[in-house]
Design a protein around this motif. Structure first.
Motif, short mmCIF file in Angstrom:
data_model
loop_
_atom_site.label_atom_id
_atom_site.label_comp_id
_atom_site.label_asym_id
_atom_site.label_seq_id
_atom_site.Cartn_x
_atom_site.Cartn_y
_atom_site.Cartn_z
N ALA A 92 0.83 -1.21 0.00
CA ALA A 92 0.00 0.00 0.00
C ALA A 92 0.86 1.26 0.00
N ALA A 119 0.17 0.57 -4.44
CA ALA A 119 -0.69 -0.48 -5.00
C ALA A 119 -2.08 -0.40 -4.36
N ASN A 120 -3.10 -0.63 -5.18
CA ASN A 120 -4.44 -0.69 -4.62
C ASN A 120 -4.70 -2.09 -4.09
N LYS A 121 -5.92 -2.33 -3.59
CA LYS A 121 -6.21 -3.62 -2.96
C LYS A 121 -6.10 -4.78 -3.94
N TRP A 122 -6.62 -4.59 -5.17
CA TRP A 122 -6.58 -5.67 -6.15
C TRP A 122 -5.14 -5.97 -6.59
N GLN A 123 -4.34 -4.93 -6.77
CA GLN A 123 -2.94 -5.15 -7.13
C GLN A 123 -2.19 -5.87 -6.02
N THR A 124 -2.51 -5.52 -4.78
CA THR A 124 -1.87 -6.20 -3.64
C THR A 124 -2.24 -7.67 -3.60
#
Length: 263
Positions: free
Chosen positions: A166, A170-175
């Protein structure tokens, strides 16, 4: 004062005896019958006949289709559930986990019978959708085996990795796709192994939901019921080859992922 001559290696003797009599010896018997003819002569005819027969090849393909679909559906359902249970802000996450594990404590036949009754009420006649009913019952049966290894892998995942992702933008989906999933590959592989292989051979579900088709397990049973030890053992040996190949591939994937993390 006497010194003890006991060595810890002696503790392996019971395990070694168990492996010899209950694992190695039965495997040798299967290989013997699978690659010999009715007179005890070494022969590859059974192996060749397996791939010449449309019935046996069709059964193998049908078994693979069922196993792949059951495994994929279990993974799609289990991963979000395991992630929520492992990373969610729950005071009693293990209690919620038990809700999904409790069905494993109930007799297998009772569970499938209960599901069959539910499907009968919904559909009226199970003969209308035998393939779909088989998938539903197998997913219901094997889902806990997928959730458990995923939950364990996600529980061990360091939250600082998510925070670092984060912080780097990175957003949640990328993480999830670039951090969480790659780091939980061992759990995914374990879950797939625990679901895929039994789903290929669990013919009891097909019998209980009135699916008239065969999978590999029912085909083996039909040969042994007819006292055809050679063909039954040969199909068992072929399944062992699939299991060995699957294990080698999964171990290679895990080793490659761990090597990539070290670098």
């Amino acid at each position: 004062m006497k010194t003890s001559n006991f060595e810890r290696k002696a503790l392996a003797i019971p395990y070694a005896l168990f492996m010899v009599f209950f694992v190695i010896f039965p495997l040798l018997v299967i290989l013997y019958y699978g690659f010999t003819d009715g007179e005890g002569h070494v022969s590859l005819e059974n192996f060749l006949n397996f791939f010449r027969s449309a019935k046996t090849v069709g059964t193998l393909i049908y078994s693979l289709v069922i196993a792949v679909m059951v495994t994929a559906i279990c993974l799609l359902i289990a991963y979000p559930v395991a992630y929520i249970l492992a990373k969610g802000e729950y005071a009693r996450k293990h209690a919620f986990l038990m809700v999904f594990v409790l069905p494993m404590w109930i007799n297998f036949t009772l569970r499938i019978t209960a599901m069959k009754e539910i499907l009968t009420v919904l559909e009226g006649n199970l003969a209308y959708h035998p393939f779909m009913n088989t998938i539903i019952c197998m997913v219901y049966d094997f889902l806990p085996f997928m959730i458990m290894p995923l939950f364990n892998s996600l529980t061990k995942l360091d939250n600082s990795m998510l925070e670092a992702s984060a912080d780097l933008g990175a957003n949640k989906w990328q993480t999830i796709f670039k951090v969480v999933i790659p780091l939980t590959i061992p759990g995914i592989v374990s879950g797939i192994t625990m679901v895929f292989l039994p789903a290929m051979t669990n013919y009891v579900v097909l019998d209980m939901v009135y699916n008239s088709t065969y999978i590999m397990g029912s085909l083996i049973g039909s040969y042994f019921n007819a006292y055809d030890w050679n063909n039954g053992s040969l199909i068992s040996a072929i399944l062992l080859m699939f299991i060995g190949l699957f294990t080698i591939i999964t171990n290679h994937l895990i080793a490659g992922e761990e090597g990539g993390r070290r670098r």
